[in-house]
Write an enzyme that holds these catalytic residues in place. Structure first.
Site, mmCIF file in Angstrom:
data_model
loop_
_atom_site.group_PDB
_atom_site.id
_atom_site.type_symbol
_atom_site.label_atom_id
_atom_site.label_comp_id
_atom_site.label_asym_id
_atom_site.label_seq_id
_atom_site.Cartn_x
_atom_site.Cartn_y
_atom_site.Cartn_z
ATOM 1 N N VAL A 59 128.502 38.418 -28.850
ATOM 2 C CA VAL A 59 127.743 38.361 -30.106
ATOM 3 C C VAL A 59 128.660 38.770 -31.259
ATOM 4 C CG1 VAL A 59 125.748 39.193 -31.397
ATOM 5 C CG2 VAL A 59 125.625 39.026 -28.902
ATOM 6 N N LYS A 116 122.219 34.843 -28.669
ATOM 7 C CA LYS A 116 122.767 36.077 -29.235
ATOM 8 C C LYS A 116 121.669 37.053 -29.631
ATOM 9 C CE LYS A 116 127.076 33.898 -30.749
ATOM 10 N NZ LYS A 116 127.716 33.146 -31.850
#
Lengths: 397, 397
Positions: free
Chosen positions: A127, A200
């Site tokens: 992420v 994410k």
């Protein structure tokens, strides 16, 4: 001397190799001992590489090498990556990954094995590329009840939207430029339809709650429907439009979704441009924090991977604060129950006045726009059935 | 159950107490065991406090209590805080502080004692209030050679400058408003003259290099000389003005300074407004990162303190990556050798053309401004001796 292996010598994997070589002295200082790449697994031919002897096509050469205690998985995808990661963790090796698809889908299982074997499974690079997000959430804001996480999690769409705003490009033209520059893939679906951001935000909210958020629950809408006319309206309203991964916690439950949102110019997210990413975290004590930087690219992403490797060299034992478990039912707030204000474009104002009680309209080229009061998505859907809107964009709040 | 003590029940100290009470369950979950406040040292009278029994005026009640393993020092200043911290560390207790003055002045000594006693001395709250900065620098960017750290490190001056830009206030009026709102102290010297930021950039560069940066070496200039006319020029140049703590490393040496700088609007620091702080970190692999949030205030700063407490509960042993040592000679790059471009206001253009080779001038109300090429501060000082400038502001780069 700590020996590591790399699985997948693509953009990120080769970046990891280069950092280990180029920043060798820094790594030794920061990790407390030297880190070296012993093996690289890739099915392609690297016989011309200057360290061709490191490459292998045989996974067992990594798995059965007791000298290798940390393996970097940068191959992407699920099929092989899942089998490899599972086998490595079960054999007592720690694994570092940049593979968001795999973490989002199987993180809970890997954390369980890592706990059993007292090793680590880290995923900072999954992420926000090079931006520290996972570790701050696991460590730095630990005194807080995290009530909201929202961010620009995809560089490709942010590049496209920035171009649409700055150069009045259409979505199609901006996408083409992004593809030409290598910012978007030939098949841009995962980026422009919000699937990448969906993974994410699932990872972030799973980390925050300690319970797995199934990607399938996360409503994801991309940016294909955003037009030059929406951009023009946004500017009139003192806003920009960003693709936002948005999660919040409430009464022990969690919500997560991905969609384009209108962001007021005074929100720090509004000035995050081009391929940059940013994640805002709201804690009940610290209020809003923002972490900003390069959300993709070889060296930034590899920087996050190698940061995880160093973390494991320093602290090789299982750490519960980076983990999440399977979640039960009734934990996820369905998208229909999310409350927000919405920007709505309509051909005529009469019906909108009647159905939404709308009073203030902004005029566009061929239509009108208004902003609703706070309503749930369910209410929105009921009401818009009556007014045939041209487009709808959620307001960031 | 982990028992802690708090020294100094002011804004931050009472905030720490409140977080421990209010977020008790979260802290237990995040630390792995319950955290409780056993003693609070403050010379003032808190006999009316609902937990009056916790308060003491006798430092020995903390020092000699073997149950207390972590002490939070939020009293500020040097005199008592130094003696207390030293005694506590020597007695084998870990210490968490928000006291930037003390960390900047005596950090190296405390880290040495902490190492000897295998305990921790943490100071996340000393820079950037609630923003995670120290831990990311110690952990997250460990794969990088950190080449630059720059930031808006003082909320008071950022509030004043924001007001000067948004409302065309004079410095004096903006300061008065800041004082009225409690953002500036009655004696604002430490903030507006850059002394607070000087301590913070010293701490950051000491952490980055592992070697103590003596505050006395750090050239610090505040914002008193910034006028409404400078603001007007900045706007013409597409810039804003921020008080910046600026440090960089080069060839194994380090530079640090504090001064107002002209920031182009496309730099993320330019949109950091009011009392917010932000720190940019440039690594050779990750490029630019920015950490943004509330740089002061009760709950945000206490959030950082309690985050450090939780870190120590999780990992009570000395951690070298948060420490620095005494530095030798020849380590610090003198301010005179810093290279930058400068914005210079002059009454007449002739001499500036001759001395600086300046060609492009911007006209103001009563004078003219130009921007130099890259020169060292030494060169700047030699040249301006010849031109009697009205004002000089460094350009951020």
């Amino acid at each position: 001397m700590k020996k590591i292996a790399i699985i997948g010598f693509g953009v990120v994997g080769s970046g990891v190799y280069e950092i280990v070589r180029q920043n060798k002295d820094i790594l030794t200082k920061k990790a407390g001992e030297e880190i070296d790449v012993k093996r690289i697994l890739d099915i392609r031919d690297f016989s011309a590489h200057e360290e061709a002897n490191l490459f292998t096509k045989d996974f067992n050469e990594l798995l059965n090498d007791d000298e290798i205690s940390i393996v970097v998985e940068t191959m992407g995808g699920i099929k092989f990556a899942y089998d490899y990661t599972k086998a490595l963790l079960e054999s007592g090796k720690s694994v570092v990954t940049s593979n968001k698809e795999l973490v989002a889908a199987h993180g809970d299982e890997f954390f369980r094995i890592a706990k059993e074997k007292n090793v680590r499974y880290l995923y900072e690079a999954s992420v926000g590329g090079g931006i520290p997000v996972i570790r701050p959430l696991a460590n730095d804001v630990s005194a807080n009840d995290i009530v909201k996480v929202s961010g620009i999690l995809n560089g490709t769409t942010n590049y496209i939207l920035t171009k649409m705003f700055k150069e009045n490009s259409s979505f199609e033209d901006a996408l083409k430029t992004a593809q030409k520059l290598g910012y978007a893939e030939k098949d841009p679906t995962a980026d422009v339809d919000g699937i990448d951001a969906q993974r994410k935000i699932s990872i972030l909210m799973s980390l925050v709650t300690g319970k797995k958020i199934d990607c399938a629950l996360v409503n994801a809408k991309g940016i294909r429907t955003i037009t030059a006319e929406d951009v023009s309206y946004a500017e009139k309203l003192g806003c920009t439009i960003k693709l936002i991964g948005y999660g919040y916690t409430k009464d022990g439950k969690v919500s997560a979704s991905v969609e384009p949102m209108l962001i007021p110019k005074n929100c720090p997210l509004s000035s995050v441009e081009d391929v940059f990413n940013a994640v805002m975290v709201k804690g009940n004590m610290v209020d809003d924090l923002m972490f900003y930087g390069r959300g993709a690219g070889k060296s930034p992403t590899a920087s996050a991977v190698v940061g995880d490797v160093i973390d494991i060299v320093r602290s090789p034992e299982y750490n519960p604060y980076f983990s999440w478990e399977k979640s039960g039912e009734d934990f996820f707030i369905p998208y229909e129950e999310v409350t927000a204000r919405f920007f709505i474009r309509v051909k005529e104002t009469e019906k909108a006045k009647e159905v939404f009680g709308a009073e203030d309209f902004v005029s566009g080229k061929d239509d009108f726009a208004f902003i609703t009061n706070e309503i749930t998505v369910r209410q929105l859907r009921e009401k818009i059935a009556e007014i045939s809107p041209v487009n709808i964009i959620r307001l960031y709040n």
